[in-house]
Design a protein around this motif. Structure first.
Motif, short mmCIF file in Angstrom:
data_model
loop_
_atom_site.label_atom_id
_atom_site.label_comp_id
_atom_site.label_asym_id
_atom_site.label_seq_id
_atom_site.Cartn_x
_atom_site.Cartn_y
_atom_site.Cartn_z
N GLN A 150 0.86 -1.20 -0.36
CA GLN A 150 -0.01 -0.05 -0.07
C GLN A 150 0.96 1.27 0.01
N GLU A 151 2.08 1.17 0.68
CA GLU A 151 2.88 2.27 0.74
C GLU A 151 3.48 2.74 -0.73
N TYR A 152 3.81 1.78 -1.12
CA TYR A 152 4.48 1.85 -2.57
C TYR A 152 3.36 2.48 -3.76
N ILE A 153 2.09 1.76 -3.35
CA ILE A 153 0.87 1.99 -4.24
C ILE A 153 0.65 3.91 -4.26
N ASN A 154 0.45 3.96 -3.05
CA ASN A 154 0.10 5.54 -2.63
C ASN A 154 1.16 6.36 -3.04
N ALA A 155 2.60 6.11 -2.82
CA ALA A 155 3.73 6.82 -3.22
C ALA A 155 3.70 7.11 -4.75
N HIS A 156 3.59 5.93 -5.49
CA HIS A 156 4.32 6.00 -7.02
C HIS A 156 3.21 5.52 -7.79
N THR A 157 1.85 5.45 -7.62
CA THR A 157 0.93 4.90 -8.73
C THR A 157 -0.24 5.71 -8.56
N ASN A 158 -0.88 5.43 -9.69
CA ASN A 158 -2.47 6.12 -9.72
C ASN A 158 -3.26 4.85 -10.17
N ASN A 159 -4.47 5.05 -9.97
CA ASN A 159 -5.65 4.26 -10.60
C ASN A 159 -5.56 2.80 -10.22
N ILE A 160 -5.41 2.49 -9.04
CA ILE A 160 -5.32 1.10 -8.67
C ILE A 160 -6.87 0.61 -8.62
N GLU A 161 -7.68 1.55 -8.27
CA GLU A 161 -8.92 0.98 -7.91
C GLU A 161 -9.71 0.62 -9.26
N ALA A 162 -9.59 1.19 -10.43
CA ALA A 162 -10.09 0.65 -11.39
C ALA A 162 -9.70 -0.43 -11.72
N ALA A 163 -8.27 -1.00 -11.70
CA ALA A 163 -7.76 -2.24 -11.93
C ALA A 163 -8.18 -3.15 -10.90
N LEU A 164 -8.49 -2.83 -9.78
CA LEU A 164 -9.05 -3.96 -8.82
C LEU A 164 -10.40 -4.14 -9.06
N THR A 165 -11.12 -3.23 -9.35
CA THR A 165 -12.46 -3.27 -9.70
C THR A 165 -13.08 -4.01 -10.56
N THR A 166 -12.05 -4.02 -11.78
CA THR A 166 -11.96 -4.96 -12.77
C THR A 166 -11.62 -6.33 -12.78
N ALA A 167 -10.41 -6.42 -11.87
CA ALA A 167 -10.07 -7.85 -11.72
C ALA A 167 -11.09 -8.54 -10.43
N ALA A 168 -11.78 -7.69 -9.79
CA ALA A 168 -12.72 -8.25 -8.94
C ALA A 168 -13.81 -8.90 -9.69
N THR A 169 -14.06 -8.55 -10.65
CA THR A 169 -15.25 -9.16 -11.47
C THR A 169 -15.14 -10.70 -11.86
N LEU A 170 -13.65 -11.04 -11.55
CA LEU A 170 -13.26 -12.43 -11.96
C LEU A 170 -13.06 -13.12 -10.48
N SER A 171 -13.83 -12.60 -9.37
CA SER A 171 -13.38 -12.96 -8.27
C SER A 171 -13.09 -14.01 -7.84
N ASN A 172 -14.03 -15.31 -7.90
CA ASN A 172 -13.63 -16.46 -7.41
C ASN A 172 -12.72 -17.47 -8.29
N ASP A 173 -12.23 -18.21 -7.57
CA ASP A 173 -11.08 -19.00 -8.37
C ASP A 173 -11.71 -19.84 -9.33
N GLU A 174 -12.98 -20.12 -9.06
CA GLU A 174 -13.59 -21.14 -9.76
C GLU A 174 -13.92 -20.40 -11.49
N ASN A 175 -14.08 -19.24 -11.34
CA ASN A 175 -14.34 -18.41 -12.56
C ASN A 175 -12.99 -18.25 -13.28
N VAL A 176 -12.03 -18.00 -12.67
CA VAL A 176 -10.64 -17.95 -13.04
C VAL A 176 -10.19 -19.43 -13.86
N SER A 177 -10.63 -20.14 -13.08
CA SER A 177 -10.24 -21.60 -13.54
C SER A 177 -11.04 -22.11 -14.64
N GLN A 178 -12.15 -21.61 -14.63
CA GLN A 178 -13.06 -22.02 -15.66
C GLN A 178 -12.42 -21.46 -17.08
#
Ligand SMILES: Nc1nc2c(c(=O)[nH]1)N[C@H]1C(S)=C(S)[C@@H](COP(=O)(O)OP(=O)(O)OC[C@H]3O[C@@H](n4cnc5c(=O)[nH]c(N)nc54)[C@H](O)[C@@H]3O)O[C@H]1N2
Ligand SMILES: Nc1nc2c(c(=O)[nH]1)N[C@H]1C(S)=C(S)[C@@H](COP(=O)(O)OP(=O)(O)OC[C@H]3O[C@@H](n4cnc5c(=O)[nH]c(N)nc54)[C@H](O)[C@@H]3O)O[C@H]1N2
Ligand code: SF4
Ligand SMILES: [Mo]
Length: 887
Positions: A237-265
Motif C-alpha cells: 500500500q505504501e508503494y501504491i500510494n507514493a508511486h502509482t495512480n488508478n489502482i481502484e479501477a484495476a482492482l474493480t475490474t479484476a474483482a469481476t473475476l473474483s472467485n477462483d472457480e471463474n478464473v479456473s473455468q
C-alpha cells in the motif's frame, strides 16, 4: 605462414539477447566465431545459431547488384529510378501515398535515417516496422503504465530472482543463452520457475509449475492474481500510494473475476494449481515475469501486458534487484528501432506524436518544416492501403512481409498490384522480392557496421568482419543517397555511421531535463564520442548520464516518466480471443518458433548444420485429434482456415492439448510447396497496439493421401515450382552439406514420377547410374567423377518417414557408397539431429541410451559428445533419457 587476423568483437546476428561475439578470419579465409567473455549478455557463451553463422556467409542466393524489374543496373540508375518513382507519386498523390516497411534487423543508424527521411522530410508517418508484429503490445503497455516505452529490468534480475515466470515465452528455444543463465541460476539458488503456455515447450523442462492455460486467457490469470494479492493483503500500500495512480479501477475490474472457480473455468487451470501459482508470486518479493509473443501477439496483447505490470506495481516489484516485469525482445535491434521511433505511432528518441512541444523540438533539431505530426498506418492497415491503392509506393527494408504478415495471400496480392515496390535485402529471392520492381542489395551481418540494443538496454557494436560481397551497400547509405537525390542533401550528408549515431545521441539529450518530465532514453554520456571512440565502443546500458554512468535498472526510485511521476494501473477486462471457431474450423492453430531456424530462413536456411533438428514444416496434433481425423504420424494433412489452405506433415504429440495444433513459422514458398503458415493466419489485431493475433486461428484438418515419395539431392539449387502441376502434392527443401535436398510427395506411380524428375533435373548428357531395388528406384548423376545429384523414389509407407543421408553428393565418387545407395543399403533411418553443434542424431542417442544403459545426461553427453557445443540441446537429451527409460 599464419594469415589469421586478430579477434574483432561484434554482436550476434540473431535474437534480442544480444550476445557478444569475437571473430577472426582464419587461414582458410573463413570466420572463426566464439563468444565474447566480456560481453555482459552472454559472458562468452553462444547458441548453435551463432556458432554456425559462418555457414550462412555464402554467395548462395545473395543479392549482389541493384536491379530494376530484375535487370541488373548500376547504383546510379537504381537510386535515380527510386527517386523518380517516389517523387512522381508524392507530386501526384501527396506524401502519404508513399510508405516504408522496415525492420528490427536494421542497425540503429539505418533505422534512424529512414525515420528521419520519412517522418521528417517526406512528411509521411506511413513508416512501420515488423516490430509491429513483435513488440508493439509491449510498447503500448509500457507507455500506458510508465509513460514511456522502457524495459525496467536487466538479465542479472533473472539470476537474482527467487521466482521467474515465463509467460508466452519459449525461452529455451528463442532466447537460448538467457535460458542457460536462468537454468544455471536455478541450480545454484533453487529458483522456482513457472511456465505459462498452452503448449508443453522445451522451456517446461526446467519448470516447477507449468500452467497450460486456455489460449488467450492470460488476463483472467493475472487479474485473478491481482485479486488474490489484494484480498490476502499482499499488496504494498505504501508503494501504491507514493508511486502509482488508478489502482481502484484495476482492482474493480479484476474483482469481476473474483472467485477462483471463474478464473479456473476461463484458464482451464485447477483451483489448486492456481493457488500454488498465486502463493509463489505472493510470497516471493524477488519475482521476475518474462513475457514475449504468447502475450504480445493477441487481440488483447496490450491489456495482457498491463495485467502483468499491474501485479508488479501492486507489490512494488519493479526496478529492484530480482523484481521486475520483463519484456524480452525478439530481433537483434527491435529495441534500437523503438529508440529511434521506428513504429508509425512513435517519434524519434521517445518523443511523442501527442505532444506539440515534441514536434517543435524535433522540427528544430532536424531543421525541417515537413514533420509528420499524426501517427501513420500500422503494418496490417498499411498493407490494406497498399491493397486498395491509397498507398502507391512501398519501400521494404530487411523484412519479408509476403511471408510474415497475417493472411499472406492478401499481402501477396497487394504487393503484386502495387506500382512501386522497392526492396532492400541481402538475398536475391524471398517471397517479398518476387514483387519487387526495384531491388537494392544491402550489406548483411559481418559486412555492416553500426549499433544494436538488446533486451536489457545494452547498446553494442556490430562491426565489419568481412569484405562486402558484390555491390552491396550499407542500408543507411542507400537511404541517405535517396534522401540526397530527393533534395534533402544538407540533412543527410553523412559519410559514416558514427556521425548518424552521434546525431541520435544528441537528439536523446536535447531538451531532456530532469525537471520537465524527462525522457529516460538519454544517451548524453556518449555526446562527446569521437569516430575513434565509436569504433571502440564497449557495450553501454542506457540511460547514460553526463558522467558516462550507465543505469542497470529503471524506476528504482519509484519515479516514472509521467506528468506527476507516478505509474499508472490499467483496468484490463478479460476478453476471449476472437477466432472464427465453428464446426467448419473446430481447432485452434498456434504458431511460433523452432530451436534452429530464424524467421523466414533466408539466413539459417543456408546452414546444413541447422537443417537437421526439425527438417520440415510440421503440425503438432494431439493423439485424440489424430484418432478423430484418422491421422498417422508423418502423414500429410491439409490445414484450412477461412483464408487459405496449406499442407504440413503430422507430428502426433502431447505437446499440444486436444483441439489445439501448432505450426512453426519458418517455411515459405521458397522452401516448401504450400508456402508460409501466415497464409492461414487470422487478420485480427489488438485494437490498441495493432499487433496481429498470430497465436489463435480457427482451422480444420483433412488427411491427405498419396502414393509415392521422392528425395532429390542436388549440388545446385533447383526450382520445383516449375514442375508440371500434378507432379508433387507437396515438396520441401532443406540445405545439406554440399547442396540441397528436396522431398516430394506425389500421387504419380514411382516410374511416372521418376520419368518427370529425370527429365527435369538429370541432364541426359551427364553420366547416369540407375537401379530398381526393393520397390525403390534410384539414380545418380556423375560429372567429372563427382556425384552431382541423386534420386530415390519409393511407394509411400506410413510406417516410414522418408529422410535420407546425402553423403554421396558433391563428393568424388566412392564406389562403395554409390553401390550402397543404388542397392538400397544406405541408412534411411530417421536422421533428425538433436545436437546441432556436434550433429548427433536422435537415433544415435537412443541407441546409446539403450545399448550402454545410460542413466544420466552427463554420461550420455560424454559418450556421444551431444550437448558439448552450445549446450542448447541439454533439455532434449533429458527428455530422450526419460522417454527411453519409460519404454
Ligand atoms: N530460434 C529462434 N529464436 C528466435 C526467433 C526465431 O525465429 N528462431 N525469433 C526471435 C523473435 S523476432 C522473437 S519475437 C522471439 C519470440 O520468442 P517467443 O515469444 O518465446 O516465441 P514464440 O514461439 O513465438 O511464442 C512463445 C510461446 O507463446 C505460446 N503461446 C501461444 N498462445 C499463448 C497464450 O495465449 N498465452 C500464453 N501465455 N502463451 C501462448 C506459444 O505456445 C509459444 O510457445 O524469438 C526470437 N528468437
Ligand atoms: N504466424 C506467425 N507469423 C509471425 C510471427 C509468429 O509468431 N507467427 N512472428 C512475427 C514476428 S515476432 C516477427 S519479428 C516477424 C519476422 O518476420 P520477417 O521480418 O518478415 O522475417 P525475416 O526472415 O527475419 O526477414 C528479414 C529479411 O531481411 C533480410 N535482411 C537480413 N539482414 C538484413 C540487413 O542488414 N539489411 C537488409 N536490407 N535486409 C536484411 C533477410 O534476408 C530477410 O529477407 O514475423 C512475424 N510473423
Ligand atoms: S541467444 Fe540470441 S543473441 Fe545469443 S547467440 Fe543465440 S541467437 Fe545470438
Ligand atoms: Mo519478433
Amino acid at each position: 605462414m599464419n594469415n589469421q587476423s586478430s579477434w574483432v568483437k561484434s554482436t550476434c546476428a540473431y535474437c534480442g539477447v544480444g550476445c557478444g561475439i569475437k571473430s577472426r578470419i582464419n587461414n582458410q579465409g573463413q570466420l572463426d566465431i566464439k563468444g565474447d567473455e566480456q560481453h555482459p549478455a552472454n559472458k562468452g557463451k553462444l547458441c548453435a545459431k551463432a556458432l554456425t553463422l559462418t555457414e550462412t556467409l555464402t554467395n548462395d542466393n545473395r543479392m549482389l547488384i541493384p536491379q530494376i524489374l530484375n535487370k541488373p543496373v548500376s547504383w546510379n540508375e537504381a537510386l535515380d529510378e527510386t527517386v523518380t518513382q517516389l517523387q512522381s507519386i508524392i507530386n501526384r498523390y501527396g506524401p502519404s501515398a508513399v510508405a516504408f516497411y522496415v525492420s528490427g534487423q536494421l542497425l540503429t543508424e539505418d533505422y534512424y535515417v529512414v525515420n528521419k527521411l520519412a517522418k521528417g522530410f517526406i512528411g509521411t508517418a506511413n513508416i512501420d516496422t515488423n516490430s509491429r508484429l513483435c513488440m508493439s503490445s509491449a510498447v503500448a503497455g509500457h507507455q500506458r503504465a510508465f509513460g514511456e516505452d522502457c524495459v525496467a529490468g536487466c538479465y542479472d534480475d533473472l539470476e537474482a530472482a527467487d521466482v521467474v515466470i515465463l509467460t508466452g515465452s519459449n525461452l529455451a528455444w528463442c532466447h537460448p543463452i538467457l535460458f542457460q543463465r536462468l537454468k544455471l541460476a536455478q541450480q545454484q539458488h533453487n529458483t522456482k520457475i513457472v511456465v505459462i503456455d498452452p503448449r508443453h515447450t522445451a522451456s517446461c523442462d526446467i519448470a516447477d509449475l507449468h500452467l497450460a492455460i486456455t489460449p488467450g486467457s492470460d488476463i483472467a490469470l493475472f487479474n485473478g492474481l491481482l485479486n488474490y494479492l489484494n484480498n490476502n493483503n499482499y499488496i504494498d500500500q505504501e508503494y501504491i500510494n507514493a508511486h502509482t495512480n488508478n489502482i481502484e479501477a484495476a482492482l474493480t475490474t479484476a474483482a469481476t473475476l473474483s472467485n477462483d472457480e471463474n478464473v479456473s473455468q476461463l484458464t482451464g487451470i485447477s483451483a489448486e494449481k492456481l493457488r500454488t501459482f498465486y502463493q509463489l508470486f505472493a510470497n516471493h518479493p524477488r519475482t521476475v515475469t518474462v513475457y514475449s509473443q504468447g502475450v504480445n501477439q493477441s487481440i488483447s496483447g496490450t491489456d495482457k501486458v498491463n495485467a502483468i505490470i499491474n501485479c508488479h506495481l501492486a507489490t512494488g516489484r519493479i526496478g529492484k534487484l530480482g523484481a521486475t516485469p520483463f519484456s524480452i525482445t525478439g530481433q537483434p535491434n527491435a529495441m534500437g528501432g523503438r529508440e529511434v521511433g521506428g513504429l508509425a505511432t512513435t517519434l524519434a528518441a521517445h518523443l511523442s506524436f501527442e505532444r506539440q512541444d515534441h514536434w517543435q523540438l524535433l522540427s528544430d533539431f532536424w531543421q525541417t518544416n515537413n514533420l509528420a505530426t499524426k501517427p501513420g498506418l500500422k503494418a496490417v492497415d498499411m498493407f490494406d492501403a497498399i491493397a486498395n491503392g491509397t498507398i502507391k509506393a512501398v519501400w521494404i527494408i530487411a523484412t519479408n512481409p509476403a511471408a510474415s504478415l497475417p493472411n499472406s495471400n492478401k499481402i501477396n496480392r497487394a504487393l503484386a498490384q502495387c506500382p512501386c515496390v522497392i526492396v532492400s535485402d541481402c538475398v536475391n529471392n524471398n517471397d517479398t522480392l518476387r514483387h519487387a520492381t526495384i531491388k537494392l542489395p544491402a550489406q548483411g551481418w559481418s559486412e555492416k557496421s553500426g549499433t544494436v540494443t538488446n533486451s536489457e538496454r545494452y547498446i553494442s557494436r556490430q562491426r565489419r568482419l568481412l569484405p562486402t560481397q558484390g555491390e552491396a551497400k550499407p542500408d543507411w547509405w542507400i537511404i541517405t543517397q535517396v534522401a540526397q537525390r530527393m533534395g534533402f542533401g544538407d540533412s543527410f550528408n553523412y559519410t559514416n555511421e558514427a556521425q548518424i549515431f552521434a546525431e541520435h545521441v544528441a537528439l536523446t539529450a536535447t531538451n531532456n531535463h530532469p525537471h520537465q518530465t524527462p525522457r529516460l532514453l538519454n544517451l548524453s554520456g556518449l555526446s562527446h564520442l569521437t569516430a575513434h571512440d565509436y569504433d571502440n565502443l564497449l557495450p553501454q546500458q542506457w540511460p547514460i548520464n553526463d558522467d558516462g554512468i550507465n543505469q542497470q535498472r529503471l524506476f528504482s526510485d519509484g519515479i516514472f516518466p509521467t506528468q506527476d511521476g507516478k505509474a499508472c494501473f490499467i483496468a484490463t477486462p478479460y476478453r476471449p480471443p476472437i477466432t472464427h471457431h465453428s464446426t467448419a474450423y473446430p481447432l485452434l492453430l498456434n504458431t511460433g518458433r523452432i530451436r534452429d531456424q530464424w524467421h523466414t530462413m533466408t539466413r539459417t536456411g543456408l546452414s546444413a548444420s541447422l537443417a537437421g533438428h526439425i527438417q520440415e514444416p510440421l503440425i503438432s496434433v494431439h493423439p485424440t485429434d489424430a484418432d478423430h481425423y484418422k491421422l498417422s504420424n508423418n502423414q500429410l494433412v491439409t490445414v484450412t482456415s477461412q483464408y487459405s489452405k496449406a499442407i504440413f506433415r503430422v507430428r502426433i504429440s502431447t505437446e499440444v492439448k486436444p483441439r489445439q495444433v501448432f505450426i512453426a513459422i519458418h517455411w515459405t514458398q521458397q522452401t516448401s510447396s504450400s508456402g508460409s503458415v501466415c497464409a492461414l493466419i487470422d487478420e485480427q489485431c489488438d485494437p490498441i497496439s495493432g499487433q496481429p493475433q498470430f497465436k489463435a486461428t480457427a482451422v480444420q484438418l483433412t488427411p491427405l493421401t498419396y502414393t509415392t515419395d521422392a528425395i532429390l539431392t542436388t549440388t545446385e539449387a533447383v526450382t520445383l515450382a516449375d514442375l508440371p502441376s500434378p507432379t508433387a502434392l507437396y515438396w520441401v527443401c532443406k540445405k545439406v552439406k554440399a547442396g540441397y535436398q528436396y522431398c516430394l510427395s506425389s500421387n504419380l506411380t514411382p516410374s511416372a514420377l521418376e520419368q518427370i524428375l529425370m527429365t527435369y533435373f538429370m541432364h541426359p548428357a551427364q553420366h547416369h547410374l540407375r537401379a530398381i531395388t526393393h520397390n525403390s528406384r534410384r539414380a545418380i548423376v556423375i560429372e567429372n567423377n563427382r556425384c552431382i545429384s541423386s534420386l530415390l523414389i519409393r511407394p509411400y509407407s506410413n510406417s516410414h518417414y522418408l529422410t535420407s543421408s546425402s553423403n554421396i553428393i558433391g563428393y568424388e565418387c566412392n564406389e562403395l557408397k554409390l553401390h550402397q545407395f543404388l542397392n538400397g543399403e544406405d541408412n534411411l533411418t530417421d536422421t533428425d539431429i538433436v545436437c546441432a553443434c556436434k550433429q548427433i542424431t536422435k537415433q544415435q542417442l537412443i541407441d546409446t541410451i539403450t545399448n550402454k544403459k545410460v542413466q544420466d545426461v552427463s554420461t550420455l553427453s560424454r559418450i556421444t559428445t551431444a550437448g558439448t557445443g552450445c549446450g542448447g540441446c541439454w533439455c532434449e537429451l533429458e527428455s530422450l533419457l526419460n522417454l527411453t527409460d519409460a519404454n
